[in-house]
Design an enzyme around this catalytic site. Structure first.
Site, short mmCIF file in Angstrom:
data_model
loop_
_atom_site.label_atom_id
_atom_site.label_comp_id
_atom_site.label_asym_id
_atom_site.label_seq_id
_atom_site.Cartn_x
_atom_site.Cartn_y
_atom_site.Cartn_z
N ARG A 128 0.82 -1.23 0.00
CA ARG A 128 0.00 0.00 0.00
C ARG A 128 0.84 1.27 0.00
NH1 ARG A 128 -2.26 -3.60 -1.41
NH2 ARG A 128 -4.05 -4.64 -0.50
N CYS A 186 -11.03 -1.45 3.12
CA CYS A 186 -10.35 -1.68 4.40
C CYS A 186 -9.85 -0.35 4.98
CB CYS A 186 -9.18 -2.64 4.22
SG CYS A 186 -9.76 -4.31 3.91
N GLU A 204 -5.17 2.78 6.56
CA GLU A 204 -4.99 2.62 5.11
C GLU A 204 -5.69 3.78 4.39
OE1 GLU A 204 -5.41 -1.31 3.45
OE2 GLU A 204 -6.20 -0.50 1.57
#
Ligand code: FAD
Length: 300
Positions: free
Chosen positions: A173, A223, A293
């Site tokens: 990420r 998420c 995130e």
């Protein structure tokens, strides 16, 4: 008024004043942008970059808003949304060249129609290509960094740069575009010839798995937390008793504990408070601090 007129005169794309950003985020929350620009050509971006620097205005870039928590007060200065104005796609052999505003779903369709495999993993990620590259979005064991060959971007001085995948520091990420804040305008993705039926079956399988495991009926940003090394944030939240926790219209999903849903009328403040509570819960129970995130934008 002057800022609006000067911006409008300088770009080919569109500009709106006070656009509610909740209309452009998958969480459906976010207040107004002072100036909301959808560029049509790369020169629009260069103009906006120069303009905001000269006038000392904040500049924020967004893609499809599927990883953003935008404050209820909205964003000051200019918000650039990379969308339908910059979504051209062309093929060059096994390489797909596409602009940063194209949706992954369209890219995947082009690949499937052309008998090009390698992008199936992205089925169901509701991102723009630029946002997906910046976040190094991934699923099913692969991520954008595995397919990116080269990225074209405009840096904050308006200079166009081309970088190979190796220069972008892709990891979980993360790409170093997040640190440099360049704007991704185009991406070359390396694919390979593959049977169309096989591509179609794989996409369907990935989409079905999402429908089974993710709460896709209500607005979310996917998420919320990154998985800590060797564990899953969803598992930790569930084990800490976080499922079903609520603040206002925001709720931790019963189906997937790493999803926070807007069950109707949630504000960014509700979601932020819920995030704080979940973090505390997991911290108290396991001594693990969950990292976000989703990207926070604006004042909280
Ligand atoms: C239902 C659902 C499922 C999801 N599943 C997944 C998944 O499986 N895997 C996964 O990794 N993510 C998933 N996500 C999260 C999200 O789709 C990704 O993080 C995606 O990369 C965000 O892309 P975006 O275009 O929406 O970017 P945005 O959310 O608009 O922006 C994200 C960040 O990228 C920056 N950015 C956006 N476009 C550009 C650009 N052109 N140039 C420079 N910076 C830019 C923004 O400034 C911001 O910092 C999911 C989200 C939802 C709602």
């Amino acid at each position: 008024m002057e800022v609006y007129l000067d911006l409008k005169a300088g770009i080919r794309g569109s500009i709106r004043v006070g656009e509610m950003l909740g209309a452009h985020t998958t969480w459906r929350v976010g207040g107004p942008a002072d100036y909301f620009v959808e560029p049509a050509v790369i020169e629009d971006l260069q103009f906006v970059l120069r303009f905001t620097a000269e006038r000392g205005l904040p500049l924020t870039v967004m893609g499809n808003g599927s990883n953003l928590l935008v404050s209820d007060a909205g964003l000051r200065g200019v918000v650039v949304r990379m969308g339908s104005g910059m979504d051209r796609v062309v093929l060059d052999g096994n390489v797909i060249l596409a602009q940063g505003g194209v949706r992954l779903s369209r890219l995947l369709r082009t690949a499937w129609e052309s008998g090009l495999g390698g992008l199936e993993f992205m089925a169901g990620i509701p991102a723009s290509l630029g946002g997906a590259v910046v976040m190094n979005a991934g699923a099913n064991g692969l991520c954008m960094g595995d397919r990116v060959e080269e990225v074209t971007m405009v840096d904050r001085s308006g200079t166009v740069q081309r970088r190979s995948a190796g220069e972008l520091g892709f990891r979980y990420r993360w790409s170093n575009i997040q640190a440099g804040k360049e704007i991704v305008t185009a991406v070359a993705l390396r694919c390979f010839p593959k049977d169309r039926d096989e591509i179609g079956r794989e996409i369907e399988r990935f989409l079905n798995r999402r429908r089974e495991t993710q709460p896709l009926e209500q607005p979310s940003a996917g998420c919320v937390f990154k998985n800590p090394p060797g564990d899953s944030a969803g598992r930790l939240i569930e084990a800490a008793g976080g499922k079903g926790l609520r603040v206002g219209g925001a709720e931790v999903s019963y189906k997937h504990a790493n999803f926070v849903l807007n069950t109707g009328g949630a504000t960014a403040r509700d979601i932020m408070e819920l995030i704080r509570q979940v973090r505390q819960l997991v911290g108290d129970k396991f001594g693990i601090e969950l990292g976000l995130e989703v990207n926070l934008m604006g004042d909280f």
